[in-house]
Design a protein around this motif. Structure first.
Motif, short mmCIF file in Angstrom:
data_model
loop_
_atom_site.label_atom_id
_atom_site.label_comp_id
_atom_site.label_asym_id
_atom_site.label_seq_id
_atom_site.Cartn_x
_atom_site.Cartn_y
_atom_site.Cartn_z
N PRO A 356 0.82 -1.21 0.00
CA PRO A 356 0.00 0.00 0.00
C PRO A 356 0.86 1.26 0.00
O PRO A 356 1.98 1.29 0.52
CB PRO A 356 -0.80 -0.12 1.29
CG PRO A 356 0.04 -0.98 2.17
CD PRO A 356 0.75 -1.95 1.27
N VAL A 357 0.31 2.30 -0.63
CA VAL A 357 0.97 3.61 -0.64
C VAL A 357 0.40 4.40 0.51
O VAL A 357 -0.80 4.72 0.55
CB VAL A 357 0.72 4.34 -1.98
CG1 VAL A 357 1.37 5.73 -1.94
CG2 VAL A 357 1.27 3.51 -3.13
N CYS A 358 1.24 4.72 1.46
CA CYS A 358 0.76 5.42 2.66
C CYS A 358 0.38 6.85 2.32
O CYS A 358 1.13 7.57 1.63
CB CYS A 358 1.85 5.42 3.74
SG CYS A 358 2.29 3.76 4.29
N GLY A 359 -0.77 7.24 2.78
CA GLY A 359 -1.26 8.59 2.50
C GLY A 359 -1.89 8.73 1.15
O GLY A 359 -2.34 9.81 0.77
N GLY A 360 -1.96 7.65 0.39
CA GLY A 360 -2.52 7.71 -0.95
C GLY A 360 -3.98 7.31 -1.00
O GLY A 360 -4.54 6.87 -0.04
#
Length: 360
Positions: A356-360
């Motif tokens: 997962p892309v954090c903050g995305g």
């Protein structure tokens, strides 16, 4: 009134009991109970500067009134006992769930208030929550010591549930129900948040969340130092933060800013993926996202793989936090706040295919 008195001893105040004549046969039961509470508190706190404690029976009340007042009385040298009138079957069920030992709770909380609230009074209205929460906490610790951990767990579970799943009558507006901060240091005179809800939040934040955050030893050592240093001197929220930082060796600025001063309860979502490595192991890559896009706090995460269990605090800053756990084999199970030490509107854990892309 029916009146009964027992004189002071070297380490205990005199006890004077005033009950309605219909309850006169129980007069002798209260001095030993009050002294047990005082003796318990003196294990953790300095001596009590009080020559006499007077126990008196106040007017009876309905369960609905009891729910709204919560027995959080605080008067110097006084312990107020009140009967709950049962108007119909099941009318006091919720009260019994929250207070498995109602009489002991009434007494213990008010005796604890002789320390927190009288011997160490709040410095201002911004600090009132502190002495109320401490009196409530020490009263609950006493009941736990006498009746066992199950009573403590039941109290925490019931109070937490009331905060995390509030009942909003007259509408289902999510903003009204969930987005209002429960700041403990802002008086909020014009808020429609009940005093009981704020008191519950202060009790759980202090006695459960903060105690877990700093550890048992640092918690009780810190409160002993606070009671010693602020004896007959007004106490502030900053005093509490300072003494816990001193005994735990940790910087608690983020905790106090987010949970005490801000008190905006978040919804948390944890997404994680398993990334295969060349050595046959997997790396757990995860993101934690909060729907509160400001402030900083940390949240406990447990990663279980086979017979190995790794637990750590993950920093969530401005709504996002990231973590990695390498070298895992076998099935992986992840828990967010596994021991439920935090107040959260929701805890969601989801496995995804790609990191997962954090903050995305």
């Amino acid at each position: 009134w029916a009146v009964y008195s027992e004189p002071a001893t070297k380490s205990m105040p005199a006890i004077r009991v005033n009950l309605e004549s219909t309850a006169a046969r129980t007069l002798g039961e209260f001095p030993p109970e009050v002294r047990r509470v005082v003796s318990f508190l003196q294990r953790f706190l300095p001596g009590l500067d009080l020559n006499e404690i007077e126990v008196y029976q106040g007017p009876s009340m309905l369960p609905s009134t009891a729910q709204s007042t919560e027995f959080r009385y605080g008067r110097s040298g006084l312990v107020n006992l009140r009967r709950i009138k049962t108007t119909e079957v099941g009318s006091n069920t919720e009260l019994q769930k929250k207070y498995p030992a109602l009489t002991q709770t009434m007494i213990a909380r008010q005796v604890a208030h002789q320390y927190w609230g009288q011997q160490s009074p709040p410095n201002s209205s911004r600090d009132q929550w502190l002495v109320d929460a401490l009196a409530d906490a020490y009263g609950a610790f006493y009941v736990r010591a006498g009746l066992g951990k199950d009573t403590w767990d039941k109290r925490i579970e019931t109070v937490t549930s009331r905060i995390e799943r509030p009942i909003i009558r007259g509408g289902n507006d999510d903003v009204k129900a969930l987005r209002r901060p429960l700041s403990l240091t802002e008086p909020q005179k014009f808020s429609d948040i009940s005093a009981v809800t704020k008191a519950d939040y202060g009790f759980v934040t202090l006695a459960h969340s903060l105690r877990a955050r700093v550890g048992q030893t640092a918690f009780f050592l810190g409160l002993d130092r606070l009671a010693q240093r602020r004896r007959n001197i007004p106490v502030t929220t900053d005093d509490l933060q300072y003494v816990f930082e001193e005994t735990s060796g940790e910087d608690l600025s983020d905790f106090f800013d987010f949970w005490v001063h801000g008190a905006q309860i978040p919804k948390l979502t944890l997404r994680y993926a398993l990334v295969a490595q060349n050595d046959g192991t997997q790396t757990v890559t995860g993101c934690i996202e909060s729907d509160i896009p400001f402030g900083s706090f940390d949240v406990p995460v447990s990663v279980q793989a086979g017979d190995r269990d790794v637990a750590a605090l993950v920093d969530v800053d401005k709504g996002s936090g990231r973590f990695e756990v390498p070298g895992r084999t076998g099935d992986v199970t992840i828990e967010l706040d596994p021991n439920r030490h935090m107040l959260l509107y929701s805890r969601t854990v989801t496995k995804v295919d790609e990191p997962p892309v954090c903050g995305g």
